[in-house]
Design a protein around this motif. Structure first.
Motif, PDB file in Angstrom:
ATOM      1  N   GLN A  35       9.695  39.168  26.136  1.00  0.00           N
ATOM      2  CA  GLN A  35      10.563  38.483  25.187  1.00  0.00           C
ATOM      3  C   GLN A  35      11.149  37.259  25.872  1.00  0.00           C
ATOM      4  N   VAL A  36      10.861  36.086  25.307  1.00  0.00           N
ATOM      5  CA  VAL A  36      11.284  34.823  25.904  1.00  0.00           C
ATOM      6  C   VAL A  36      11.927  33.955  24.832  1.00  0.00           C
ATOM      7  N   THR A  37      12.725  32.985  25.269  1.00  0.00           N
ATOM      8  CA  THR A  37      13.358  32.061  24.325  1.00  0.00           C
ATOM      9  C   THR A  37      12.745  30.678  24.475  1.00  0.00           C
ATOM     10  N   LEU A  38      12.586  29.999  23.354  1.00  0.00           N
ATOM     11  CA  LEU A  38      12.074  28.629  23.315  1.00  0.00           C
ATOM     12  C   LEU A  38      12.941  27.881  22.319  1.00  0.00           C
ATOM     13  N   GLY A  39      13.873  27.091  22.834  1.00  0.00           N
ATOM     14  CA  GLY A  39      14.862  26.481  21.959  1.00  0.00           C
ATOM     15  C   GLY A  39      15.741  27.562  21.364  1.00  0.00           C
ATOM     16  N   ALA A  40      15.849  27.576  20.048  1.00  0.00           N
ATOM     17  CA  ALA A  40      16.658  28.591  19.375  1.00  0.00           C
ATOM     18  C   ALA A  40      15.852  29.831  19.021  1.00  0.00           C
ATOM     19  N   ALA A  41      14.537  29.788  19.233  1.00  0.00           N
ATOM     20  CA  ALA A  41      13.668  30.893  18.828  1.00  0.00           C
ATOM     21  C   ALA A  41      13.538  31.930  19.938  1.00  0.00           C
ATOM     22  N   ARG A  42      13.542  33.181  19.537  1.00  0.00           N
ATOM     23  CA  ARG A  42      13.248  34.267  20.481  1.00  0.00           C
ATOM     24  C   ARG A  42      11.846  34.778  20.173  1.00  0.00           C
ATOM     25  N   LEU A  43      10.955  34.676  21.141  1.00  0.00           N
ATOM     26  CA  LEU A  43       9.546  34.978  20.945  1.00  0.00           C
ATOM     27  C   LEU A  43       9.130  36.202  21.739  1.00  0.00           C
ATOM     28  N   ALA A  44       8.132  36.911  21.218  1.00  0.00           N
ATOM     29  CA  ALA A  44       7.412  37.924  21.982  1.00  0.00           C
ATOM     30  C   ALA A  44       6.063  37.320  22.349  1.00  0.00           C
ATOM     31  N   PHE A  45       5.636  37.547  23.582  1.00  0.00           N
ATOM     32  CA  PHE A  45       4.398  36.961  24.098  1.00  0.00           C
ATOM     33  C   PHE A  45       3.650  38.042  24.860  1.00  0.00           C
ATOM     34  N   SER A  46       2.362  38.217  24.526  1.00  0.00           N
ATOM     35  CA  SER A  46       1.583  39.289  25.148  1.00  0.00           C
ATOM     36  C   SER A  46       0.150  38.854  25.374  1.00  0.00           C
ATOM     37  N   THR A  47      -0.489  39.450  26.372  1.00  0.00           N
ATOM     38  CA  THR A  47      -1.916  39.236  26.598  1.00  0.00           C
ATOM     39  C   THR A  47      -2.557  40.552  26.985  1.00  0.00           C
ATOM     40  N   ASP A  48      -3.841  40.693  26.671  1.00  0.00           N
ATOM     41  CA  ASP A  48      -4.550  41.938  26.972  1.00  0.00           C
ATOM     42  C   ASP A  48      -6.038  41.634  27.090  1.00  0.00           C
ATOM     43  N   SER A  49      -6.730  42.427  27.881  1.00  0.00           N
ATOM     44  CA  SER A  49      -8.181  42.298  28.035  1.00  0.00           C
ATOM     45  C   SER A  49      -8.845  43.603  27.619  1.00  0.00           C
ATOM     46  N   PHE A  50     -10.047  43.487  27.044  1.00  0.00           N
ATOM     47  CA  PHE A  50     -10.717  44.642  26.451  1.00  0.00           C
ATOM     48  C   PHE A  50     -12.132  44.765  27.011  1.00  0.00           C
ATOM     49  N   VAL A  51     -12.406  45.936  27.563  1.00  0.00           N
ATOM     50  CA  VAL A  51     -13.692  46.184  28.231  1.00  0.00           C
ATOM     51  C   VAL A  51     -14.319  47.480  27.723  1.00  0.00           C
ATOM     52  N   VAL A  52     -14.030  47.829  26.473  1.00  0.00           N
ATOM     53  CA  VAL A  52     -14.471  49.112  25.921  1.00  0.00           C
ATOM     54  C   VAL A  52     -15.993  49.214  25.927  1.00  0.00           C
ATOM     55  N   ARG A  53     -16.463  50.406  26.198  1.00  0.00           N
ATOM     56  CA  ARG A  53     -17.898  50.702  26.134  1.00  0.00           C
ATOM     57  C   ARG A  53     -18.075  51.993  25.368  1.00  0.00           C
ATOM     58  N   PRO A  54     -18.859  52.002  24.289  1.00  0.00           N
ATOM     59  CA  PRO A  54     -19.705  50.953  23.725  1.00  0.00           C
ATOM     60  C   PRO A  54     -18.892  49.930  22.926  1.00  0.00           C
TER      61      PRO A  54
END
Length: 329
Positions: A35-54
């Motif tokens: 959870q981060v702020t940018l100006g007056a906005a409070r944002l959620a920011f996420s990243t993920d990687s996917f290596v599912v097999r099959p």
């Protein structure tokens, strides 16, 4: 492989290697999204990687999984997901039509979740240096005013609710990967949970913690929350919904369904005064129809999760060392 499994080895890797290298207040919360702020906005920011097999499995594909997984990470902060990126890492020799099917699935999942994939990247690695297709997604969303959902907000007296039966995704992937038949097809629960979270927050913005129990399953998610908040958690073993087909498959494979990954479920820690209303709102939503109260936060055994068994005894629920089922997300 154990370091990528979401258990104790993963936690050690993050704690001793990545967290010191990247140290900052937003990262220190260790939520599903920052959870981060940018100006007056409070944002959620996420990243993920996917290596599912099959790449394709009953109930979904790596494309659905990537979009829904990142949408859910944002939703676990109470955010309204808005924009995603999607990076494709392709192995030399993968069929273009297969990549197209995955892209179409990701696009459809994004539209269904109400988000847009607005940027991306493509890389190709030599044959033998990948596994067909890997995906990386990142996402941003807006956190509504008055919503403060993070692991450290769990307090004694909170009620623990799970949104439905657990263990389905991991067993669905394993069944097709290993060619196993259990008498009935088990389909992944892969789904975007932002609509369910919105329904919960409409009842009360004072939800303390949300977590989607992916790698490491329900048990790992609850253990991580207990450790982050320094509270004890008591779970009622018989209250945790496990579908019979998942229980039977786990018995055959020697697995514990509490530690099997989910991709369309959440765990909520809510104040006791709000629990009945939140549970009713969850059950009124299609993705929360099977919601159940499974435990509570207690002042005893801080940082530890204890399960009350059906025979009246108790056992400690701990983090797994690695992962029962690798490559399931």
């Amino acid at each position: 492989m154990g370091h990528g499994g979401g258990g104790a080895l993963s936690a050690e890797l993050v704690e001793h290697l990545f967290a010191p290298a990247f140290h900052n207040p937003a990262l220190a919360e260790m939520g599903d999204s920052a959870q981060v702020t940018l100006g007056a906005a409070r944002l959620a920011f996420s990243t993920d990687s996917f290596v599912v097999r099959p790449l394709f499995f009953p109930g979904g594909s790596i494309g659905d999984l990537a979009v829904n997984g990142t949408v859910n990470d944002l939703a676990m902060s109470g955010a309204e997901p808005a924009f995603l990126s999607c990076g494709f890492i392709l192995e030399e020799g993968v069929q273009v039509d297969e990549v197209g099917r995955i892209a179409q699935a990701a696009g459809a999942a994004a539209r269904h979740a109400g988000v847009q994939i607005v940027t991306g990247d493509t890389k190709v690695v030599e044959s033998g240096h990948g596994d067909g297709v890997y995906l990386n997604t990142a996402g941003v969303g807006l956190v509504p005013e008055g919503v403060d959902i993070r692991p450290r907000r769990a307090v004694p007296g909170d009620v623990v609710i799970v949104s439905g039966p657990v263990g389905v995704h991991g067993i669905a992937v394993m069944s097709v990967r290993e060619g196993l038949e259990f008498g009935v097809e088990i389909q992944s629960d892969c789904a975007a949970l932002n609509g369910l979270v919105a329904a919960m927050l409409k009842v009360t913005p004072d939800v303390h913690v949300l977590r989607d129990p992916t790698r490491g399953g329900l048990a790992t998610a609850v253990c991580e929350i207990a450790a982050a908040a320094g509270v004890g958690v008591t779970l009622q073993e018989r209250a945790v919904p496990v579908p019979p087909e998942v229980a039977n498959a786990c018995a055959i494979l020697g697995l514990d369904p509490w530690y099997v990954a989910n991709e369309g479920k959440l765990v909520a820690f809510v104040p006791r005064a709000e629990a009945d209303a939140v549970l009713a709102a969850m059950r009124a939503h299609p993705l929360g129809a099977g919601a159940a109260v499974i435990g509570e936060c207690v002042p005893d055994h801080p940082g530890m999760v204890v399960a009350r068994t059906g025979l009246g005894g108790s056992r400690v629920v701990d983090l797994p060392l690695g992962e029962q089922l690798p490559r399931i997300c």
